[in-house]
Scaffold this motif. Structure first.
Motif, short mmCIF file in Angstrom:
data_model
loop_
_atom_site.label_atom_id
_atom_site.label_comp_id
_atom_site.label_asym_id
_atom_site.label_seq_id
_atom_site.Cartn_x
_atom_site.Cartn_y
_atom_site.Cartn_z
N GLY A 81 0.85 -1.21 0.00
CA GLY A 81 0.00 0.00 0.00
C GLY A 81 0.87 1.25 0.00
N TRP A 82 0.61 2.15 -0.94
CA TRP A 82 1.46 3.33 -1.09
C TRP A 82 1.18 4.31 0.05
CZ3 TRP A 82 5.69 3.65 -3.76
CH2 TRP A 82 6.34 4.88 -3.84
N PRO A 83 2.22 4.81 0.72
CA PRO A 83 1.98 5.70 1.86
C PRO A 83 1.74 7.15 1.43
CG PRO A 83 4.33 5.30 1.60
CD PRO A 83 3.65 4.54 0.50
N ALA A 84 1.09 7.88 2.32
CA ALA A 84 0.85 9.30 2.07
C ALA A 84 2.18 10.07 2.17
CB ALA A 84 -0.13 9.83 3.10
N LEU A 85 2.14 11.32 1.77
CA LEU A 85 3.32 12.18 1.95
C LEU A 85 2.88 13.42 2.74
CD1 LEU A 85 6.32 12.50 1.22
CD2 LEU A 85 5.60 13.87 -0.71
N PRO A 86 3.37 13.62 3.95
CA PRO A 86 4.28 12.75 4.68
C PRO A 86 3.56 11.51 5.22
CG PRO A 86 3.62 14.58 6.06
CD PRO A 86 3.00 14.83 4.73
N PRO A 87 4.28 10.41 5.34
CA PRO A 87 3.66 9.19 5.88
C PRO A 87 3.29 9.36 7.36
CG PRO A 87 5.80 8.71 4.87
CD PRO A 87 5.70 10.19 5.01
N THR A 88 2.35 8.56 7.81
CA THR A 88 1.96 8.62 9.22
C THR A 88 2.90 7.78 10.09
OG1 THR A 88 0.42 6.84 8.78
CG2 THR A 88 -0.48 9.07 8.81
N GLU A 89 3.62 6.85 9.47
CA GLU A 89 4.51 5.97 10.25
C GLU A 89 5.93 6.04 9.67
OE1 GLU A 89 2.48 2.18 10.30
OE2 GLU A 89 0.61 3.24 10.70
N TRP A 102 16.72 11.43 10.19
CA TRP A 102 15.83 12.42 10.79
C TRP A 102 14.36 12.03 10.57
CZ3 TRP A 102 13.49 16.77 7.77
CH2 TRP A 102 12.75 17.62 8.58
N LEU A 103 14.05 11.50 9.38
CA LEU A 103 12.67 11.17 9.06
C LEU A 103 12.22 9.81 9.60
CD1 LEU A 103 12.51 12.31 5.31
CD2 LEU A 103 11.49 13.47 7.26
N SER A 104 13.16 8.87 9.64
CA SER A 104 12.71 7.48 9.81
C SER A 104 12.90 6.90 11.20
CB SER A 104 13.44 6.59 8.80
OG SER A 104 14.80 6.49 9.15
N VAL A 105 13.52 7.62 12.11
CA VAL A 105 13.61 7.07 13.48
C VAL A 105 12.35 7.49 14.24
CG1 VAL A 105 14.87 7.17 15.66
CG2 VAL A 105 16.13 7.01 13.51
N PRO A 106 11.55 6.52 14.65
CA PRO A 106 10.25 6.87 15.26
C PRO A 106 10.39 7.56 16.62
CG PRO A 106 10.65 4.51 15.40
CD PRO A 106 11.76 5.07 14.58
N GLU A 107 9.46 8.46 16.90
CA GLU A 107 9.51 9.22 18.15
C GLU A 107 9.33 8.33 19.37
OE1 GLU A 107 6.73 12.42 18.01
OE2 GLU A 107 7.69 13.32 16.26
N PHE A 108 8.64 7.19 19.19
CA PHE A 108 8.40 6.34 20.36
C PHE A 108 9.63 5.53 20.76
CE2 PHE A 108 6.83 3.83 16.68
CZ PHE A 108 7.65 2.72 16.77
N TYR A 109 10.66 5.55 19.90
CA TYR A 109 11.88 4.81 20.25
C TYR A 109 12.53 5.49 21.46
CZ TYR A 109 16.15 2.10 19.68
OH TYR A 109 17.19 1.25 19.90
N PRO A 110 12.90 4.73 22.47
CA PRO A 110 13.38 5.37 23.71
C PRO A 110 14.69 6.14 23.57
CG PRO A 110 13.43 2.96 23.89
CD PRO A 110 12.75 3.28 22.60
N HIS A 111 15.50 5.83 22.57
CA HIS A 111 16.79 6.52 22.40
C HIS A 111 16.87 7.05 20.97
CE1 HIS A 111 17.58 4.32 26.08
NE2 HIS A 111 17.36 3.20 25.44
N VAL A 112 16.15 8.13 20.71
CA VAL A 112 16.03 8.64 19.35
C VAL A 112 17.39 9.04 18.78
CG1 VAL A 112 15.06 10.51 17.94
CG2 VAL A 112 13.63 9.34 19.60
N ARG A 113 18.19 9.76 19.57
CA ARG A 113 19.50 10.22 19.09
C ARG A 113 20.41 9.04 18.73
NH1 ARG A 113 18.16 14.61 17.52
NH2 ARG A 113 17.84 16.39 18.88
N LEU A 114 20.38 8.02 19.57
CA LEU A 114 21.18 6.82 19.28
C LEU A 114 20.71 6.19 17.97
CD1 LEU A 114 23.23 4.56 20.10
CD2 LEU A 114 21.34 3.47 21.30
#
Lengths: 292, 195
Positions: free
Chosen positions: A65-73, A115-127
């Motif tokens: 399924g083609w994602p929207a721009l910007p994607p939700t996930e 910057w775009l693909s590391v999800p915000e819910f990941y506990p160590h975003v910078r890592l």
């Protein structure tokens, strides 16, 4: 599995990606052309990125399924990043940018991808961002540099092993859609192996290196971030880092071998970390009773 | 003098407060969802053959019930997506992943009523917003008032039940369209304890 589902998977995740990628490789390198002896021939590197990106995008559009721009996930950025990397590859291949500009482009793309693909819910975003940038830059440069020096089927074959294993590790983490996308890249690399067999000057340097180097870390990281299959993080790291084993084949001892022997060594070298990663991930597929 | 005036005002405020607290309790009992005695079930067709069932084990929320005035009723129910349970651990892992509920990004599913109409015979029509995977859509469900009683501890209990169908693709859940049915039937049975 019902027949219609099996046909959809075969069509959109294997056949169409393979055929589309093969078509781009053939258009780029035009294997039927007879070149004067000693001629470097036409450089089709501009098409390599389009080949792998079209394989991934066909699976994305036809099955996932083609994602929207910007994607939700965050993981859905993979298709958009593949197109961006392919466009950069075309620019790099057609305009023949200076080497430094090509490297700067790969680094910039890696930063954007992280910057775009590391999800915000990941506990160590910078890592996470650091890992994606690090692997993306390293993979792009490794495949680009070695691809330029060693055209032919060996590098695509080694990367086919990596992408195939990535698909297995990702599906073990309970992320089937991401696995299908990496599987599509593997199908594209399968096409590259066949095309390179026909036309040994074919190389994954340029666009193909950028697409592979961008998409693989993005999908592996997102699968790790949403890992419900308890796959050890080391398995993801080993798969992402496996192409770096190609540098070992640049040692003089390997270079003294016949081309086909060196090709086998390249695939074997890459298969060592891949084997360890699969040994960690595959038992998770059948753990807790499994299901289909 | 000042002290007397303050005391007088305190008494007035206290009395007003008592009435203020008592009035809504009399007119419209508010209930907290009892997770142990409430259920959110779903079923979806597998390979166009049989139905697979699942449930969410972590339910929370509140509702208000006024048998004489449906306009004053409300439902606000939330379930934790991590609590999905289909009786197969591997399938539950997949359901929590981005292919389905994406529990890390979307930790809850929720329903919030907007309008309730009395249909007669203990039945109501409830219009509300169902939020799943970050997508909010208005749905209309028929709700049955299943009963009311006092429990042995003196708590006032009240129950409702509804069954409705949604299209999972409407909420971004489009994995395996040929292998899993597009329609998901959901049954919600709520039992609340008066607050």
């Amino acid at each position: 599995m019902s027949t219609s589902v099996a046909i959809s998977i075969l069509l959109f995740c294997v056949l169409l990606p393979t055929v589309a990628a093969f078509a781009w490789f053939v258009i780029g390198w035009r294997p039927w052309r007879r070149l004067p002896t000693g001629s470097a021939g036409p450089d089709g590197r501009w098409a390599g990125g389009l080949a792998l990106a079209s394989a991934l995008c066909l699976t994305q559009a036809g099955f996932v399924g083609w994602p929207a721009l910007p994607p939700t996930e965050s993981w859905q950025w993979a298709a958009w990043l593949a197109l961006l990397a392919a466009a950069w590859g075309v620019l790099d291949g057609v305009v023949r940018l200076p080497r430094l500009a090509g490297i700067a482009g790969a680094v910039a793309l890696a930063v954007v991808a992280a910057w775009l693909s590391v999800p915000e819910f990941y506990p160590h975003v910078r890592l996470g961002q650091g890992l994606v940038v690090g692997f993306a830059v390293t993979l792009c440069l490794t495949i680009d540099v070695i691809g330029r020096q060693r055209p032919g089927a060996a590098i695509p074959a080694a990367l086919l092993v990596v992408a195939g294993a990535a698909a297995v590790v990702i599906v073990a983490s309970s992320n089937a859609k991401m696995s299908q996308l990496v599987g599509a890249v593997a199908a594209g690399l399968g096409a590259a192996v066949v095309a390179a067999w026909w036309k040994p000057r074919l190389s994954l340097a340029g666009g193909a290196a950028t697409v592979f180097g961008t998409v693989l870390p993005v999908l592996l990281f997102n699968a790790h971030a949403s890992d419900y299959g308890d796959v050890p993080p080391a398995a993801f790291l080993l798969v992402a880092g496996a192409p770096l084993a190609l540098w070992l084949a640049e040692l003089p001892v390997v270079q003294r071998l016949r081309p086909w022997q060196a090709a086998v060594v390249r695939v074997v070298l890459v298969s060592v970390p891949i084997g360890i990663a699969l040994a960690m991930a595959v038992p998770r597929l059948t753990a807790d009773g499994g299901y289909s | 003098m000042s002290r007397v005036r303050t005391s007088g005002m305190s008494v007035v405020l206290a009395v007003a407060g008592l009435f203020g607290a008592a009035v809504p309790a009399l007119a419209m009992p508010s209930f907290k969802v009892d997770a142990v005695h409430s259920t959110v079930l779903f079923k979806v067709k597998h390979m166009n053959a049989g139905y697979s069932y699942g449930r969410f084990n972590d339910i929370d929320g509140t509702f208000s019930y006024d048998e004489k005035n449906a306009d004053k009723m409300s439902f606000d129910v939330t379930v934790k997506t991590e609590s999905v349970d289909t009786g197969n651990a591997k399938r539950d892992q997949h359901l929590k992943a981005p292919d389905f509920f994406h529990a890390k990004q979307y930790p809850t599913l929720s329903f919030k009523s907007k309008k309730i109409k009395f249909l007669g015979d203990e039945a109501f029509e409830v219009v509300g917003d169902l939020t799943c995977r970050g997508v909010t859509k208005e749905i209309t469900v028929k709700l049955a008032h299943t009963g009311e009683s006092k429990d042995p501890r003196g708590g006032h209990r009240c129950g409702f039940e509804t069954t409705f169908t949604i299209k999972r693709a409407d909420y971004g859940m489009n994995y395996m369209p040929g292998g899993l049915g597009g329609d998901v039937q959901i049954t919600v049975a709520l039992e609340g304890v008066a607050k």
